[in-house]
Motif scaffolding. Structure first.
Motif, PDB file in Angstrom:
ATOM      1  N   ARG A   1      -2.507 -16.578   8.298  1.00  0.00           N
ATOM      2  CA  ARG A   1      -2.827 -17.288   9.536  1.00  0.00           C
ATOM      3  C   ARG A   1      -3.148 -16.293  10.629  1.00  0.00           C
ATOM      4  O   ARG A   1      -2.646 -15.174  10.642  1.00  0.00           O
ATOM      5  CB  ARG A   1      -1.624 -18.113   9.991  1.00  0.00           C
ATOM      6  CG  ARG A   1      -1.186 -19.153   9.012  1.00  0.00           C
ATOM      7  CD  ARG A   1       0.078 -19.835   9.462  1.00  0.00           C
ATOM      8  NE  ARG A   1       0.433 -20.864   8.492  1.00  0.00           N
ATOM      9  CZ  ARG A   1       1.538 -21.557   8.532  1.00  0.00           C
ATOM     10  NH1 ARG A   1       2.442 -21.327   9.466  1.00  0.00           N
ATOM     11  NH2 ARG A   1       1.791 -22.470   7.619  1.00  0.00           N
TER      12      ARG A   1
ATOM     13  N   GLY B   1       1.008 -16.709   5.340  1.00  0.00           N
ATOM     14  CA  GLY B   1       1.286 -18.130   5.446  1.00  0.00           C
ATOM     15  C   GLY B   1       2.777 -18.370   5.263  1.00  0.00           C
ATOM     16  O   GLY B   1       3.537 -17.450   4.946  1.00  0.00           O
TER      17      GLY B   1
ATOM     18  N   ILE C   1      -4.106 -22.533  15.310  1.00  0.00           N
ATOM     19  CA  ILE C   1      -3.848 -21.612  14.207  1.00  0.00           C
ATOM     20  C   ILE C   1      -5.000 -21.748  13.210  1.00  0.00           C
ATOM     21  O   ILE C   1      -5.395 -22.858  12.855  1.00  0.00           O
ATOM     22  CB  ILE C   1      -2.501 -21.921  13.527  1.00  0.00           C
ATOM     23  CG1 ILE C   1      -1.345 -21.639  14.493  1.00  0.00           C
ATOM     24  CG2 ILE C   1      -2.345 -21.119  12.246  1.00  0.00           C
ATOM     25  CD1 ILE C   1       0.018 -22.070  13.978  1.00  0.00           C
ATOM     26  N   GLN C   2      -5.531 -20.610  12.784  1.00  0.00           N
ATOM     27  CA  GLN C   2      -6.623 -20.588  11.809  1.00  0.00           C
ATOM     28  C   GLN C   2      -6.097 -20.053  10.481  1.00  0.00           C
ATOM     29  O   GLN C   2      -5.352 -19.070  10.462  1.00  0.00           O
ATOM     30  CB  GLN C   2      -7.752 -19.675  12.305  1.00  0.00           C
ATOM     31  CG  GLN C   2      -8.336 -20.082  13.632  1.00  0.00           C
ATOM     32  CD  GLN C   2      -9.161 -21.349  13.527  1.00  0.00           C
ATOM     33  OE1 GLN C   2      -9.949 -21.506  12.596  1.00  0.00           O
ATOM     34  NE2 GLN C   2      -8.977 -22.254  14.470  1.00  0.00           N
ATOM     35  N   GLU C   3      -6.473 -20.701   9.398  1.00  0.00           N
ATOM     36  CA  GLU C   3      -6.128 -20.215   8.068  1.00  0.00           C
ATOM     37  C   GLU C   3      -7.106 -19.099   7.709  1.00  0.00           C
ATOM     38  O   GLU C   3      -8.311 -19.236   7.923  1.00  0.00           O
ATOM     39  CB  GLU C   3      -6.201 -21.350   7.050  1.00  0.00           C
ATOM     40  CG  GLU C   3      -5.250 -22.503   7.337  1.00  0.00           C
ATOM     41  CD  GLU C   3      -3.780 -22.112   7.282  1.00  0.00           C
ATOM     42  OE1 GLU C   3      -3.405 -21.324   6.375  1.00  0.00           O
ATOM     43  OE2 GLU C   3      -3.010 -22.582   8.129  1.00  0.00           O
TER      44      GLU C   3
ATOM     45  N   HIS D   1      -1.304 -12.406  13.877  1.00  0.00           N
ATOM     46  CA  HIS D   1      -1.780 -12.682  12.527  1.00  0.00           C
ATOM     47  C   HIS D   1      -0.674 -12.360  11.538  1.00  0.00           C
ATOM     48  O   HIS D   1       0.231 -11.569  11.839  1.00  0.00           O
ATOM     49  CB  HIS D   1      -3.054 -11.900  12.193  1.00  0.00           C
ATOM     50  CG  HIS D   1      -3.107 -10.516  12.744  1.00  0.00           C
ATOM     51  ND1 HIS D   1      -2.711  -9.403  12.047  1.00  0.00           N
ATOM     52  CD2 HIS D   1      -3.499 -10.066  13.961  1.00  0.00           C
ATOM     53  CE1 HIS D   1      -2.873  -8.331  12.805  1.00  0.00           C
ATOM     54  NE2 HIS D   1      -3.343  -8.694  13.970  1.00  0.00           N
TER      55      HIS D   1
ATOM     56  N   GLN E   1      -4.080 -16.551  15.139  1.00  0.00           N
ATOM     57  CA  GLN E   1      -4.198 -17.437  16.288  1.00  0.00           C
ATOM     58  C   GLN E   1      -4.446 -16.612  17.542  1.00  0.00           C
ATOM     59  O   GLN E   1      -3.867 -15.531  17.711  1.00  0.00           O
ATOM     60  CB  GLN E   1      -2.914 -18.247  16.472  1.00  0.00           C
ATOM     61  CG  GLN E   1      -2.954 -19.235  17.618  1.00  0.00           C
ATOM     62  CD  GLN E   1      -1.655 -20.013  17.771  1.00  0.00           C
ATOM     63  OE1 GLN E   1      -0.587 -19.553  17.375  1.00  0.00           O
ATOM     64  NE2 GLN E   1      -1.749 -21.202  18.347  1.00  0.00           N
TER      65      GLN E   1
END
Length: 131
Positions: A69, A99, A77-79, A96, A71
């Motif tokens: 992740r 997960g 939040i971006q995968e 960062h 952000q």
């Protein structure tokens, strides 16, 4: 030409004043002035992550394995996953890491401004991390 032999640079456990969870760092390169480049292979166990931070000249991540992740402050939040390239602008507050259930490794690349590669801020809370 300079060759840095595989295994000649030790891997360290990342300091808990900048990271939550178990994180390993293996330096790739740190150029001396006037060059400014630093690159590090960073491996995050599930749930591990950086603190919030910025980079005076920005940062690029290349995810080499796993899924995690990232952000930016105020954003979702971006995968992120193996093969992704993530770029943060100069001064962009972000974090960062892995997960919640997956490990993730990336190459972190940034340049120094007046000898500073990163400005470390507050911890990413469990609530901010999610899951």
């Amino acid at each position: 030409m300079k060759i840095i032999a595989c295994g000649s640079v030790p891997t360290i456990i990342a300091p808990d004043k900048y990271f939550t969870g178990r994180v390993l760092q293996t330096p790739i390169i740190e150029k001396e002035a006037p060059a400014r480049l630093r690159a590090t292979l960073v491996s995050f166990e599930p749930g591990a992550r950086t603190f919030w931070h910025t980079h005076p000249l920005g940062q690029t991540l290349y995810v080499t394995s796993g899924a995690g992740r990232a952000q930016t402050w105020g954003g979702p939040i971006q995968e992120i996953k193996a093969g992704d390239v993530i770029s943060f602008d100069p001064g962009e507050k972000h974090w960062h890491g892995a997960g919640a259930q997956t490990a993730m490794t990336h190459v972190a690349m940034q340049e120094a401004l007046d000898g500073v590669h990163a400005d470390w801020l507050e911890q990413v809370t469990d609530e901010q991390f999610g899951d």
